[in-house]
Design a protein around this motif. Structure first.
Motif, short mmCIF file in Angstrom:
data_model
loop_
_atom_site.label_atom_id
_atom_site.label_comp_id
_atom_site.label_asym_id
_atom_site.label_seq_id
_atom_site.Cartn_x
_atom_site.Cartn_y
_atom_site.Cartn_z
N LYS A 115 0.83 -1.21 0.00
CA LYS A 115 0.00 0.00 0.00
C LYS A 115 0.87 1.26 0.00
O LYS A 115 0.62 2.20 -0.75
CB LYS A 115 -0.92 0.01 1.23
CG LYS A 115 -1.99 -1.05 1.19
CD LYS A 115 -2.70 -1.14 2.53
CE LYS A 115 -3.59 -2.32 2.75
NZ LYS A 115 -4.00 -3.13 1.68
N THR A 129 -7.38 -1.89 5.18
CA THR A 129 -6.57 -1.89 6.39
C THR A 129 -7.45 -1.85 7.64
O THR A 129 -7.18 -2.54 8.63
CB THR A 129 -5.58 -0.71 6.39
OG1 THR A 129 -4.73 -0.84 5.25
CG2 THR A 129 -4.74 -0.69 7.65
N GLY A 130 -8.51 -1.06 7.59
CA GLY A 130 -9.45 -1.02 8.72
C GLY A 130 -10.07 -2.38 8.99
O GLY A 130 -10.17 -2.81 10.15
N VAL A 189 -6.32 5.31 -2.33
CA VAL A 189 -6.09 5.54 -0.90
C VAL A 189 -7.30 5.09 -0.09
O VAL A 189 -7.16 4.43 0.95
CB VAL A 189 -5.74 7.02 -0.63
CG1 VAL A 189 -5.73 7.32 0.86
CG2 VAL A 189 -4.40 7.37 -1.25
N GLU A 198 -7.44 1.36 0.17
CA GLU A 198 -6.40 0.84 1.07
C GLU A 198 -6.75 1.09 2.54
O GLU A 198 -6.51 0.22 3.38
CB GLU A 198 -5.04 1.45 0.71
CG GLU A 198 -4.58 1.20 -0.72
CD GLU A 198 -4.58 -0.26 -1.16
OE1 GLU A 198 -4.76 -1.17 -0.33
OE2 GLU A 198 -4.38 -0.50 -2.36
N PHE A 199 -7.32 2.25 2.86
CA PHE A 199 -7.71 2.52 4.24
C PHE A 199 -8.85 1.59 4.68
O PHE A 199 -8.85 1.09 5.81
CB PHE A 199 -8.14 3.98 4.42
CG PHE A 199 -7.01 4.89 4.78
CD1 PHE A 199 -6.45 4.88 6.04
CD2 PHE A 199 -6.49 5.76 3.84
CE1 PHE A 199 -5.40 5.71 6.37
CE2 PHE A 199 -5.44 6.60 4.15
CZ PHE A 199 -4.89 6.58 5.42
#
Length: 187
Positions: A80, A112-113, A105, A108-109
């Motif tokens: 990422k 990841t969360g 982005v 990816e957030f």
């Protein structure tokens, strides 16, 4: 520490080096191939090398039975960071639109969360096959764009970028759908 994990960490270490190279003024005034200055060329070469370590660390981890929780968690983060760095750079070069970077982005957030929610429940979610397709298509598109489409017309890089963006969105939707129970359990 295993070699695959060292390769993953090397990808993270490469990112600030790539950024520093871009701001070294003497490198900006030296012309090279593909209409790139030395800073741009070195950034692109380091991106290719770092991207290759993504393939190599996964291959070595599976081949040598060295798949670790650390690797499952850190490898996607390194990916990422590398991809976002390239997108932000290409945005400054006006090769990608800001909203394209935002899509990458945001995906990816979100992923990841979801991964962090899984960790909280004692689970580690490895990358899906579709997520790997997203990564490969993104890297190929970024390589074309970083090397200025290899001197070819810009539409090749643009088509590859659109394919990568579609894979990014679809893999994000798939990731959310497969792990929605983690999200809804935590609300």
């Amino acid at each position: 520490m295993t070699l695959p994990n060292k390769l993953t960490l090397s990808r993270i270490v490469a990112i600030p080096i790539m950024v520093i190279i871009l701001v070294i003024e003497p490198f900006q005034s030296i012309d090279t191939v593909f209409s790139l200055n030395l800073a741009q060329l070195l950034f692109a070469i380091l991106f290719v090398i770092a991207s290759f370590t993504d393939f190599l660390d996964g291959y070595l981890a599976r081949k040598n039975n060295q798949v670790t929780t650390f690797g499952k968690f850190t490898d996607p983060i390194a990916d990422k960071l590398l991809v976002i760095t390239a997108f932000l750079y290409l945005q400054t070069e006006q090769r990608v639109f800001w909203w394209m970077t935002l899509i990458v982005v945001a995906r990816e957030f979100i992923v990841t969360g979801i991964r962090l929610l899984a960790v909280e429940k004692g689970k580690v979610i490895a990358a899906s096959k579709f997520g790997k397709i997203k990564m490969v298509s993104t890297v190929i598109a970024l390589v074309f764009l970083l090397f200025n489409d290899f001197g070819l017309t810009h539409w090749i890089g643009d088509i590859l970028l659109w394919i990568a963006l579609a894979a990014t969105v679809l893999s994000g939707v798939e990731y959310f759908y497969k792990n929605k129970h983690l999200v809804f359990e935590s609300i």
